[in-house]
Every structure is written in structure tokens, then in C-alpha cells.
Enzyme design. Structure first.
Site, PDB file in Angstrom:
ATOM      1  N   ARG A  24       0.817  -1.222   0.000  1.00 34.89           N
ATOM      2  CA  ARG A  24       0.000   0.000   0.000  1.00 34.89           C
ATOM      3  C   ARG A  24       0.849   1.270   0.000  1.00 34.89           C
ATOM      4  O   ARG A  24       0.469   2.271   0.617  1.00 34.89           O
ATOM      5  CB  ARG A  24      -0.936   0.030   1.209  1.00 34.89           C
ATOM      6  CG  ARG A  24      -2.042  -0.995   1.163  1.00 34.89           C
ATOM      7  CD  ARG A  24      -3.192  -0.518   0.276  1.00 34.89           C
ATOM      8  NE  ARG A  24      -4.236  -1.524   0.210  1.00 34.89           N
ATOM      9  CZ  ARG A  24      -5.346  -1.485   0.918  1.00 34.89           C
ATOM     10  NH1 ARG A  24      -5.560  -0.500   1.749  1.00 34.89           N
ATOM     11  NH2 ARG A  24      -6.249  -2.421   0.773  1.00 34.89           N
ATOM     12  N   ARG A  28      -2.975   7.141   1.304  1.00 30.56           N
ATOM     13  CA  ARG A  28      -3.367   8.375   1.986  1.00 30.56           C
ATOM     14  C   ARG A  28      -2.319   8.978   2.904  1.00 30.56           C
ATOM     15  O   ARG A  28      -2.445  10.125   3.307  1.00 30.56           O
ATOM     16  CB  ARG A  28      -4.671   8.141   2.764  1.00 30.56           C
ATOM     17  CG  ARG A  28      -5.895   8.253   1.861  1.00 30.56           C
ATOM     18  CD  ARG A  28      -7.160   8.042   2.642  1.00 30.56           C
ATOM     19  NE  ARG A  28      -7.243   6.649   3.070  1.00 30.56           N
ATOM     20  CZ  ARG A  28      -8.088   6.189   3.977  1.00 30.56           C
ATOM     21  NH1 ARG A  28      -8.917   7.021   4.593  1.00 30.56           N
ATOM     22  NH2 ARG A  28      -8.127   4.915   4.284  1.00 30.56           N
ATOM     23  N   ARG A  37      -6.062  11.958  -5.713  1.00 27.50           N
ATOM     24  CA  ARG A  37      -7.312  11.266  -5.383  1.00 27.50           C
ATOM     25  C   ARG A  37      -8.492  12.244  -5.430  1.00 27.50           C
ATOM     26  O   ARG A  37      -9.567  11.927  -5.938  1.00 27.50           O
ATOM     27  CB  ARG A  37      -7.142  10.623  -4.006  1.00 27.50           C
ATOM     28  CG  ARG A  37      -8.375  10.231  -3.267  1.00 27.50           C
ATOM     29  CD  ARG A  37      -8.794   8.803  -3.492  1.00 27.50           C
ATOM     30  NE  ARG A  37     -10.220   8.681  -3.292  1.00 27.50           N
ATOM     31  CZ  ARG A  37     -10.803   8.232  -2.199  1.00 27.50           C
ATOM     32  NH1 ARG A  37     -10.070   7.784  -1.205  1.00 27.50           N
ATOM     33  NH2 ARG A  37     -12.111   8.197  -2.092  1.00 27.50           N
ATOM     34  N   ASP A  74      -7.229  -2.378  -7.366  1.00 30.16           N
ATOM     35  CA  ASP A  74      -7.736  -3.018  -6.148  1.00 30.16           C
ATOM     36  C   ASP A  74      -8.149  -4.452  -6.457  1.00 30.16           C
ATOM     37  O   ASP A  74      -8.541  -4.754  -7.589  1.00 30.16           O
ATOM     38  CB  ASP A  74      -8.932  -2.247  -5.573  1.00 30.16           C
ATOM     39  CG  ASP A  74      -9.207  -2.672  -4.129  1.00 30.16           C
ATOM     40  OD1 ASP A  74      -8.517  -2.174  -3.236  1.00 30.16           O
ATOM     41  OD2 ASP A  74     -10.087  -3.531  -3.917  1.00 30.16           O
ATOM     42  N   TYR A 151     -15.343 -11.327   0.135  1.00 29.61           N
ATOM     43  CA  TYR A 151     -15.980 -10.020  -0.117  1.00 29.61           C
ATOM     44  C   TYR A 151     -17.240 -10.182  -0.967  1.00 29.61           C
ATOM     45  O   TYR A 151     -18.236  -9.492  -0.770  1.00 29.61           O
ATOM     46  CB  TYR A 151     -15.005  -9.073  -0.820  1.00 29.61           C
ATOM     47  CG  TYR A 151     -13.887  -8.579   0.070  1.00 29.61           C
ATOM     48  CD1 TYR A 151     -14.054  -7.455   0.864  1.00 29.61           C
ATOM     49  CD2 TYR A 151     -12.672  -9.247   0.132  1.00 29.61           C
ATOM     50  CE1 TYR A 151     -13.034  -6.996   1.689  1.00 29.61           C
ATOM     51  CE2 TYR A 151     -11.645  -8.806   0.953  1.00 29.61           C
ATOM     52  CZ  TYR A 151     -11.835  -7.679   1.733  1.00 29.61           C
ATOM     53  OH  TYR A 151     -10.830  -7.230   2.549  1.00 29.61           O
TER      54      TYR A 151
END
Ligand code: 1CP
Length: 342
Positions: A24, A28, A37, A74, A151
């Protein structure tokens, strides 16, 4: 072609100082990521915009000089490309319309439709590769079938895989069908990323630790075996990293996977055990707890040294045991890189 630092490890050789990248690493905790973003709109808009996705893929390389870039995308784009609905709830994370029964599995899209849907992702791989120097590896990735299935069945993330386990035990035939379809789709998805320029692919089985015994064997080990085998058959030069997160003693069984070149470790497995039981058979990647990039200080240095002292006699890529968090301090990443190069 140049054998860069990561490729040396994946060819089972060691380096004087370990190559490094961070799970990652685009994210952020970087201001430049937050800026792009915002420009993109939503997270998915960013994933499907090759120019902007390229930018955020390259940002951590420019800032820190990591040895690998990882495609910005992703693991949940694959179920979306197979026809499931995907959206992100602000502050909460991903949501999908849950799989309710056999019909939903039968109705998943075919590979051509999937590849058409993912064309912009392959375009991102192409342009990142064209702008990246040969010293840097480009890593493509996908979620492993089990993790993606969790998921798709629960319709959301979180650390409770109960919905998938209930479905798996009550409807074993349907579940097997879903895993098989995801296995084939993942092979195609990774294969297209390799054709577009990814030299390495990583298979993220983030919820591998939720299964044990024959369930681990059938739904974690076997699908990854099949995917890695087929990838190597189609692309003998490509390298495969597998990340069966949280699987504890089952890490040892991953050494038997002939077509997996490197095993990525979470932070809970002890380095002395890994060194003895895993690293003398396979190259490894890991496994600093991401919390130390938040808290820093002397403890960060001690923990880095503990990992390097254990692993530096064999092939390894330095990384975290899981993704870097939004509250990580970029200055701690610099301290980490300096320590590793000493
Ligand atoms: O900007 C944002 O707020 C979105 C946060 C975000 C990011 C930056 C998500 C949502 N996904 C990503 C990118 C991403 N995801 C990358 C490429 C970027 C990089 O590594 O630099 C990769 C490799 C992933 C992989 C991924 N997505 C995994 C496997 C690794 C892991 O963390 O275990 C998983 C489980 C996901 C699902 C997902 N996507 C996003 C979130 C918040 C989650 C986890 C949801 C949950 O289970 O609660």
C-alpha cells in the site's frame, strides 16, 4: 534484461542490502496521493483512469526510490469486471451486492467481457512500465480466490469471514464453482497484466488465516497452486509472490509450491522460525509491523534490525507485514530506508 535487486531475490540470490517496497505504498499517508485522489473524484475513478493511476503508482518511487512499483488498482475490480456491483462507502470501505445463490455464480461474466472491462487497468500497466527504469520492478496483483470470495459473499470487508464460511459449509458445490470461476478469471487477469509489462505478480490472500485443515488446502493452497502453475506455463519468465496472510504454521506448506517464487509474510510469524523453516527453501518478503511507521523512534530501528539480522543471510525483500496505514509518518519511511542501506 537487467537483473535488478528484486529480480535477484526472486532468482534466489541475496543482495548486499535488501531491496525494499511497502504494501500500500501509494496511499493516503502521502499528500501527493490525497491531491490526485481528490482530482480523480472517487477511488474507483482513480483506479480506472490510466494517467492518474500511473501518477499515484509512481509517486512513492519518485519520493522514496523504492525498488518496486505496485500497480494502483484493487483486488475488488475483478468481481466488478465479472458483473458484481462495487462501490465505496466513505469512511467505511468497499461494498458489493452479495452473492445469494447459485444463479449469481452462474451469471458471472465470461473472460472476454471481464478483460474488456479491465482494459484501462492493463493500459496503466503499459504506461507505468514505459516510464519506469529497468532497475525498478513493476508488480501486478490480484486477490486470491478465497479472499475475493469472502468479499463477494459478505458484500463487505472487515475481519469477519463468517458469511463466506457459512456459505462454504452449507453450499459446498456452489462454493467450489465460485472458487473455480475466480481461479480461472485470476489466471487471465494476471496473465494480461504480465503481457502489459508486469514482471512480477503478487497474489493477496489477505484472509487465508481464517481457514484451517482441509479448508485451507482446498481453498487457499490449491487455487494458488493452480494459478501459479498456469502463469508459469504461459509466462516462464514472470515471477510470482504469494501472500497467505495470517496462516501461521501453514506458511511452511507454501514452500512446496514449485511455481511460487517468494512467500510474503505477515507480522505475526517469528523471523527465527521463518529463517529456519521457510527462507532456506524459498525467497521471502516481509515482515515489519506497519505500526512502527506510525510510532517511529528507537523501537522502529530495533524492529528493522531484528528483521534484517534474521534474514540477511538469505534471499529476501524488505516489506511490511501488511499495508502501510494512513497515519504513517513519511519521515519514518525515510528513516527505514536509511537504516536498510547502512
Ligand atoms: O483512497 C482510499 O481511501 C482508498 C483506500 C484503498 C487503496 C489505496 C483501497 C480500498 N484500495 C487501495 C489500493 C490497493 N488495494 C492496492 C494498490 C496500492 C498499493 O499497494 O500501493 C492494493 C495492492 C490493494 C489490495 C487490496 N485491496 C487488498 C489486499 C491487501 C490487504 O490490504 O490485505 C484488500 C483486502 C483490498 C480490499 C480493500 N480495498 C480498499 C480497502 C479499504 C480494502 C479493505 C477492506 C476491508 O477488508 O475492510
Amino acid at each position: 534484461m537487467l537483473e535488478n535487486k528484486i529480480m535477484r531475490v526472486l532468482n534466489n540470490k541475496r543482495n548486499k542490502t535488501p531491496p525494499v517496497w511497502l504494501m500500500r505504498q501509494a496511499g493516503r499517508y502521502l499528500k501527493e496521493y490525497r491531491d490526485v485522489r481528490e482530482k480523480a473524484g472517487g477511488f474507483l475513478d482513480l483506479c480506472y483512469n490510466p494517467e492518474l493511476a500511473k501518477e499515484v503508482t509512481l509517486q512513492p518511487i519518485r519520493r522514496f526510490g523504492f525498488d518496486a512499483a505496485i500497480l494502483f488498482a484493487d483486488i475488488l475490480l475483478l468481481p466488478q469486471a465479472l458483473g458484481r456491483k462495487l462501490w465505496f462507502e466513505t469512511g467505511e470501505g468497499p461494498r458489493l451486492n452479495p452473492i445469494l445463490g447459485r444463479k449469481d455464480i452462474d451469471n458471472l461474466q465470461n473472460i472476454d467481457v471481464m478483460n474488456g472491462f479491465l482494459e484501462n487497468i492493463y493500459e496503466t500497466v503499459r504506461i507505468v512500465r514505459s516510464e519506469l527504469s529497468e532497475e525498478k520492478t513493476l508488480i501486478g496483483f490480484a486477490g486470491a480466490p478465497w479472499t475475493v470470495a469472502t468479499y463477494m459473499i459478505a458484500g463487505k470487508g472487515g475481519d469477519d469471514q463468517k458469511a463466506a464460511k457459512v456459505y462454504m459449509t452449507r453450499n459446498p458445490e456452489d462454493f467450489r464453482m465460485l472458487i473455480d470461476k475466480l481461479t480461472l478469471a485470476t489466471i487471465e487477469y494476471l496473465s494480461e497484466q504480465i503481457k502489459a509489462g508486469a514482471g512480477v505478480v503478487k497474489i493477496f490472500d489477505s484472509w487465508a488465516g481464517a481457514l484451517g485443515g482441509t479448508y485451507f488446502k482446498n481453498y487457499v493452497y490449491e487455487p494458488i497452486k493452480k494459478i501459479s502453475q498456469e502463469i508459469k506455463k504461459r509466462h516462464p519468465e514472470a515471477k510470482v509472490i504469494a501472500f497467505p496472510r495470517g496462516c501461521g504454521a501453514n506458511y511452511k506448506s507454501f514452500c512446496d509450491l514449485k511455481f511460487v517464487d517468494c512467500i510474503a509474510l505477515d507480522s505475526t510469524v517469528p523471523p527465527p522460525w521463518i529463517k529456519k523453516e521457510v527462507q532456506n527453501i524459498k525467497a521471502i518478503q516481509g515482515n515489519l509491523d506497519p505500526i512502527h511507521l506510525v510510532t517511529g523512534g528507537d523501537e522502529l530501528l530495533r524492529q528493522i534490525d531484528y528483521i534484517t539480522d534474521n534474514y540477511n543471510k538469505g534471499p529476501y525483500i524488505f516489506n511490511l507485514g501488511h499495508g502501510i496505514t494512513p497515519d504513517a509518518d513519511p519521515r519514518n519511511v525515510e528513516i527505514l530506508l536509511k537504516r536498510l542501506s547502512q
